[in-house]
Design a protein around this motif. Structure first.
Motif, PDB file in Angstrom:
ATOM      1  N   LEU A 216       7.762  -6.095   0.857  1.00 54.88           N
ATOM      2  CA  LEU A 216       8.292  -5.627  -0.429  1.00 54.88           C
ATOM      3  C   LEU A 216       7.369  -4.630  -1.107  1.00 54.88           C
ATOM      4  O   LEU A 216       7.817  -3.797  -1.905  1.00 54.88           O
ATOM      5  CB  LEU A 216       8.512  -6.828  -1.359  1.00 54.88           C
ATOM      6  N   ASP A 217       6.071  -4.745  -0.840  1.00 50.20           N
ATOM      7  CA  ASP A 217       5.088  -3.895  -1.487  1.00 50.20           C
ATOM      8  C   ASP A 217       3.989  -3.563  -0.483  1.00 50.20           C
ATOM      9  O   ASP A 217       2.984  -4.266  -0.374  1.00 50.20           O
ATOM     10  CB  ASP A 217       4.516  -4.634  -2.706  1.00 50.20           C
ATOM     11  N   ALA A 218       4.192  -2.460   0.252  1.00 50.62           N
ATOM     12  CA  ALA A 218       3.230  -2.087   1.288  1.00 50.62           C
ATOM     13  C   ALA A 218       1.884  -1.717   0.680  1.00 50.62           C
ATOM     14  O   ALA A 218       0.828  -2.026   1.258  1.00 50.62           O
ATOM     15  CB  ALA A 218       3.779  -0.924   2.113  1.00 50.62           C
ATOM     16  N   ALA A 219       1.905  -1.055  -0.483  1.00 50.06           N
ATOM     17  CA  ALA A 219       0.642  -0.667  -1.125  1.00 50.06           C
ATOM     18  C   ALA A 219      -0.155  -1.900  -1.526  1.00 50.06           C
ATOM     19  O   ALA A 219      -1.376  -1.956  -1.330  1.00 50.06           O
ATOM     20  CB  ALA A 219       0.918   0.226  -2.340  1.00 50.06           C
ATOM     21  N   GLY A 220       0.534  -2.892  -2.088  1.00 48.61           N
ATOM     22  CA  GLY A 220      -0.155  -4.119  -2.458  1.00 48.61           C
ATOM     23  C   GLY A 220      -0.692  -4.859  -1.251  1.00 48.61           C
ATOM     24  O   GLY A 220      -1.780  -5.447  -1.292  1.00 48.61           O
TER      25      GLY A 220
END
Length: 226
Positions: A216-220
């Protein structure tokens, strides 16, 4: 030449190690190559068996592992299509130090040692390709050792998940094998691996159901990987 030998040549031509070879060279390699079809769960070899060549995976997945005296399995590597294993021990003349088991229905090629030695003697470029492959494998193992020693369990899991997705955006994928096998591969217990997935889900970085993972959140997730 019989049809089966031609088929082996066709398979060999798809392997990166052999894809620059001409028909005559492929014919020589094919003479020392055996096609091996294995079903999920089949053992390909056991630790201690003699190593008389190396294996190349055309499709499927193979688990390399060993079991401690207390019965705990440690997964060393998961080999997928295009991957190979056994080259180093083949050159050393040593028996296998791990066991190999098919995790899926798989098609392998077993290339016998004499065929490889003949090509190395006659083709320096082929020898360089073999060295490059072995060096890449060694580099990967050193990176694994660094990860186990210096990175937390969460960092290891996050880094593994990131390898399965594009660098940008969200993505869904299926874990290539069971969570227990992946946990062992990452030097974690299955319980610890499951807790880490649950924690990442609680942070809304991933969602998962069974072996299906939604990033859902690759950066995170990259932040978690360190």
């Amino acid at each position: 030449m019989d049809r089966n030998r031609i088929k082996v040549q066709d398979f060999l031509a798809r392997v990166p190690l052999f894809n620059s070879m001409g028909p005559e060279e492929l014919s020589r390699i094919a003479l020392g190559t055996t096609e091996l079809r294995v079903e999920r769960g089949d053992m390909i070899f056991q630790r201690g068996d003699p190593c008389e060549g190396f294996h190349q995976v055309l499709y499927g997945q193979v688990k390399l592992s060993f079991t401690s005296s207390s019965g705990v399995e440690k997964v060393i590597e998961l080999i997928g299509p295009g991957g190979s294993f056994g080259e180093a021990l083949m050159f050393m003349g040593r028996p296998y130090i791990v066991s190999a088991q098919a995790m899926e229905d798989s098609l392998l090629l077993h290339v016998a040692k004499p065929a490889i030695y003949r090509e190395i003697a006659s083709d320096p470029e082929f020898a360089c390709k073999m060295l490059a492959g072995l060096s890449q494998r060694m580099h990967g193992l050193m990176c694994d050792m660094e990860s186990y020693a210096l990175r937390s369990g969460t960092q290891r899991v996050a880094a593994y998940l990131l390898k399965e997705v594009p660098e940008q955006g969200a993505a869904q994928f299926t874990l290539p094998t069971t969570k227990a096998v992946l946990a062992s591969r990452l030097s974690l217990t299955p319980e610890h691996f499951s807790r880490i997935l649950a924690d990442l889900s609680a942070q809304h970085l991933i969602a998962f159901k069974g072996r299906t993972i939604d990033v859902l959140d690759a950066a995170g997730l990259r932040d978690c990987a360190g």
